[in-house]
Write a protein that holds these residues in place. Structure first.
Motif, mmCIF file in Angstrom:
data_model
loop_
_atom_site.group_PDB
_atom_site.id
_atom_site.type_symbol
_atom_site.label_atom_id
_atom_site.label_comp_id
_atom_site.label_asym_id
_atom_site.label_seq_id
_atom_site.Cartn_x
_atom_site.Cartn_y
_atom_site.Cartn_z
ATOM 1 N N GLY A 1 -6.067 -15.504 3.154
ATOM 2 C CA GLY A 1 -5.757 -15.285 1.750
ATOM 3 C C GLY A 1 -4.336 -14.797 1.572
ATOM 4 N N LYS A 2 -3.894 -14.717 0.341
ATOM 5 C CA LYS A 2 -2.546 -14.249 0.065
ATOM 6 C C LYS A 2 -2.528 -12.734 -0.053
ATOM 7 C CE LYS A 2 -3.233 -14.881 -4.926
ATOM 8 N NZ LYS A 2 -2.789 -15.614 -6.124
ATOM 9 N N ALA A 3 -1.334 -12.175 0.120
ATOM 10 C CA ALA A 3 -1.186 -10.726 0.005
ATOM 11 C C ALA A 3 -1.294 -10.309 -1.455
ATOM 12 C CB ALA A 3 0.147 -10.303 0.593
ATOM 13 N N GLY A 4 -1.676 -9.030 -1.646
ATOM 14 C CA GLY A 4 -1.739 -8.496 -2.996
ATOM 15 C C GLY A 4 -3.158 -8.430 -3.528
ATOM 16 N N GLY A 5 -3.290 -7.879 -4.699
ATOM 17 C CA GLY A 5 -4.590 -7.765 -5.345
ATOM 18 C C GLY A 5 -5.276 -6.455 -5.014
ATOM 19 N N ASN A 6 -6.258 -6.123 -5.837
ATOM 20 C CA ASN A 6 -7.024 -4.890 -5.678
ATOM 21 C C ASN A 6 -8.486 -5.230 -5.426
ATOM 22 O OD1 ASN A 6 -5.053 -2.586 -6.384
ATOM 23 N ND2 ASN A 6 -4.729 -4.063 -8.049
ATOM 24 N N LEU A 7 -8.996 -4.794 -4.298
ATOM 25 C CA LEU A 7 -10.368 -5.060 -3.892
ATOM 26 C C LEU A 7 -11.274 -3.944 -4.398
ATOM 27 C CD1 LEU A 7 -12.284 -6.769 -1.937
ATOM 28 C CD2 LEU A 7 -11.819 -4.959 -0.271
ATOM 29 N N VAL A 8 -12.409 -4.312 -4.988
ATOM 30 C CA VAL A 8 -13.397 -3.328 -5.424
ATOM 31 C C VAL A 8 -14.588 -3.380 -4.465
ATOM 32 C CG1 VAL A 8 -14.896 -2.518 -7.284
ATOM 33 C CG2 VAL A 8 -12.685 -3.568 -7.829
ATOM 34 N N PRO B 1 -1.043 -3.502 5.628
ATOM 35 C CA PRO B 1 -2.155 -3.855 4.738
ATOM 36 C C PRO B 1 -1.702 -4.901 3.716
ATOM 37 C CG PRO B 1 -1.849 -1.474 4.867
ATOM 38 C CD PRO B 1 -0.696 -2.081 5.578
ATOM 39 N N LYS B 2 -2.580 -5.840 3.460
ATOM 40 C CA LYS B 2 -2.213 -6.944 2.569
ATOM 41 C C LYS B 2 -2.629 -6.696 1.123
ATOM 42 C CE LYS B 2 -2.364 -10.316 6.330
ATOM 43 N NZ LYS B 2 -2.386 -9.296 7.392
ATOM 44 N N LEU B 3 -3.670 -5.891 0.932
ATOM 45 C CA LEU B 3 -4.111 -5.583 -0.427
ATOM 46 C C LEU B 3 -3.180 -4.568 -1.083
ATOM 47 C CD1 LEU B 3 -7.904 -5.129 0.392
ATOM 48 C CD2 LEU B 3 -6.939 -7.016 -0.960
ATOM 49 N N ASP B 4 -3.033 -4.672 -2.400
ATOM 50 C CA ASP B 4 -2.304 -3.630 -3.137
ATOM 51 C C ASP B 4 -3.098 -2.336 -3.148
ATOM 52 O OD1 ASP B 4 -0.137 -5.280 -3.803
ATOM 53 O OD2 ASP B 4 -1.203 -6.091 -5.541
ATOM 54 N N GLY B 5 -4.420 -2.470 -3.219
ATOM 55 C CA GLY B 5 -5.251 -1.277 -3.249
ATOM 56 C C GLY B 5 -6.716 -1.594 -3.064
ATOM 57 N N VAL B 6 -7.500 -0.541 -2.850
ATOM 58 C CA VAL B 6 -8.948 -0.648 -2.690
ATOM 59 C C VAL B 6 -9.607 0.420 -3.562
ATOM 60 C CG1 VAL B 6 -10.902 -0.492 -1.103
ATOM 61 C CG2 VAL B 6 -8.727 -1.444 -0.298
ATOM 62 N N GLU B 7 -10.561 -0.003 -4.375
ATOM 63 C CA GLU B 7 -11.346 0.941 -5.176
ATOM 64 C C GLU B 7 -12.774 0.991 -4.635
ATOM 65 O OE1 GLU B 7 -13.510 1.363 -9.528
ATOM 66 O OE2 GLU B 7 -11.776 0.022 -9.351
ATOM 67 N N PHE B 8 -13.232 2.191 -4.285
ATOM 68 C CA PHE B 8 -14.633 2.408 -3.924
ATOM 69 C C PHE B 8 -15.349 2.835 -5.204
ATOM 70 C CE2 PHE B 8 -12.263 2.892 -0.024
ATOM 71 C CZ PHE B 8 -13.063 2.313 0.937
ATOM 72 N N ARG B 9 -16.164 1.935 -5.738
ATOM 73 C CA ARG B 9 -16.815 2.187 -7.033
ATOM 74 C C ARG B 9 -18.266 2.588 -6.802
ATOM 75 N NH1 ARG B 9 -15.946 -2.394 -11.362
ATOM 76 N NH2 ARG B 9 -13.793 -1.668 -10.961
#
Length: 514
Positions: free
Chosen positions: A36-43, A222-230
């Motif tokens: 996948g491409k870099a970036g984005g926020n994973l929930v 790290p490739k993601l901009d961020g990670v949210e633990f919901r």
């Protein structure tokens, strides 16, 4: 459970625990085939809010999963559970096994911008060893006599004797290297680590959001901009959130939820685990002080029935040690199959032919099968005149009672490790810092664990820990039930995440979103 998968893990684990020199110029292996491409926020959907943000005291699975993405450790496990360099880029053991010299990475910084060096390592290890810190991994450093720093990038551990388990024990987040300027109070409010992500925001009982640490030392950033633990308390509700696109990744414990989630926009990866389900018995409480009562409980339980009822047969019956290279044989125990006549005989020996009552705590929210396990155990034991009085607690309250050893019995899911010393010495040795949780120790176990640490020969260690398992089973210290799976649910846009047999979420650092 796939023997092929466990065989591969076992081979890696057998190699990982040897106390030898190791080096790597580029850091831990993280190649995962992410496309996948870099970036984005994973929930990420989780069922409970972490009960602590202080890594040295984290025992709750949800807390560990968050903190291992914020903090760094001297060594790490790769995806095959080999011990690889972490904040220590290499280490070397003296010929007599009594000195371990660690060479630290240079240019590493904490998320607050401060530099990581040997002062932080000496401070962290010494504080973990202090009883007043109440660090849950203190016993893992029992062989360490002193920690010295001859320069900013070298740390020398003087040991009381060879310690074959030490490199693997240094890899857990409970051994996180903290800044010497930080305190528990400060870090519970604002975590400050060297990991791939940094704390961004917390909304109590709702979410924890991490941001990419652009100064992370690893060869792959790290490739993601961020990670949210919901926080979504029910696993079925997490599935609904994934189907609606609000959550992209979740770890399920309930096999029924995993089965219903599979298909459409969700893919499920099934991974055998080192962790184990058990009925923990506190031998220092009430009737459980009598080994015959404990053996009666052991003989009255059909473990396969617990597995079939609570986890839809997804797993296998286990003995104490789940580490593949040292795995216990569940047939080598008193009453390998249910034997109510034998249970009655043991109750008679205990002077309790009319039965006993045992109070047990059960968590609700930390893992999905807990209450069903408790109910099945209650029904089975009732047939042997053993009353299991269940007290169902929310996750945080359960952990508080568990850590304090404030229970007669506990229906528990405990994390396993590739090395049995790190897995059990803190529980079942007389000076283990979690011995009040275990509720059992003996001079024989103290001797065996000491031998296991001091022995580097793999075959000899396997024999020693076989004796450890026998001692635990023959005295019914706990009732080991089964090992199971985790089920990693991902939506179509998630790439590059690697589930691990340890349950670690460390490969969020290689995950991408399409």
């Amino acid at each position: 459970m796939s023997r092929g998968i466990f065989s591969a893990i076992g081979t890696a684990a057998a190699l990982s625990i040897a106390l030898t020199s190791c080096s790597s110029p580029s850091g831990p292996a993280t190649t995962t085939g992410a496309t996948g491409k870099a970036g984005g926020n994973l929930v990420v959907g989780v069922t409970s809010d972490p009960d602590t943000l202080f890594p040295w005291k984290a025992t709750q699975f949800q807390a560990v999963n968050v903190l291992q993405n914020i903090y760094g450790t001297l060594t790490e496990f790769d995806k095959d559970l080999n011990v690889v360099p972490g904040l220590a880029e290499s280490w070397e053991t003296s010929k007599d096994g009594r000195t371990l010299t660690l060479t630290l990475r240079q240019g590493v910084t904490y998320s607050d911008g401060s530099a990581f060096d040997s002062k932080d390592v000496t401070s962290s290890l010494n504080k973990i060893m202090e009883e007043s810190t109440a660090a849950v991994a203190r016993a893992s450093l029992s062989s360490v006599k002193s920690v010295d720093a001859p320069d900013a990038h070298t740390v020398v551990l003087k040991l009381s004797g060879p310690d074959a388990a030490l490199p693997a024990n240094l890899a857990t987040v409970n051994m996180a290297m903290l800044s010497s300027d930080d305190t528990e109070e400060k870090l519970n409010a604002a975590p400050n680590g060297t990991g791939p992500f940094a704390m961004k925001k917390r909304v109590a009982s709702q979410s924890i959001t991490l941001a990419r640490n652009d100064t992370y030392w690893g060869s792959e950033k790290p490739k993601l901009d961020g990670v949210e633990f919901r926080v979504i308390p029910d696993e079925s509700s997490i599935v609904s959130a994934m189907q609606s696109g609000n959550v992209q990744l979740a770890i399920f414990n309930d096999p029924l939820v995993a089965q219903t989630a599979q298909g459409g926009s969700i893919t499920i990866a099934k991974t055998p685990q080192l962790n184990y389900h058990a009925l923990q018995l506190n031998t220092r409480r009430g009737d459980l002080g009598d080994v015959n009562v404990r053996l009666a409980i052991q003989c009255a339980i059909d473990r396969k029935q617990v597995l079939d009822t609570a986890a839809l047969s997804e797993g296998e019956v286990t003995g104490p040690i789940t580490a593949p290279a040292f795995k216990s044989d569940p047939q080598q125990r008193p009453c390998p199959t249910r034997d109510l006549a034998k249970a009655a005989e043991y109750l008679g020996k205990a002077g309790k032919p009319g039965g006993v009552t045992v109070k047990a705590i059960v968590s609700q929210g930390e893992y999905a099968t807990s209450v069903n396990e408790g109910q099945n155990l209650k029904a089975q034991l009732a047939e042997a005149k053993i009353t299991l009085d269940l007290e169902v607690l929310e996750s945080g309250a359960f952990v508080d009672r568990w850590v304090a050893g404030d229970f007669e019995a506990a229906v528990a899911l405990n994390g396993g490790r590739p090395d049995p010393d790190g897995m059990y010495s803190r529980y079942f040795t007389s000076k283990g810092n979690l011995n009040k949780v275990a509720g059992y120790s003996s001079p024989e176990l103290d001797k065996l664990f000491a031998e296991g640490k001091a022995t580097t020969d793999q075959a000899a260690r396997k024999e020693i820990y076989g004796k450890v398992g026998a001692e635990l089973e023959n005295n019914a210290a706990w009732i080991w039930l089964f090992t199971g799976y985790t089920y990693t649910g991902t939506t179509a846009q998630v790439k590059g995440f690697v589930p691990m047999a340890s349950g670690s979420l460390q490969y969020l650092r290689t995950t991408t979103l399409n």
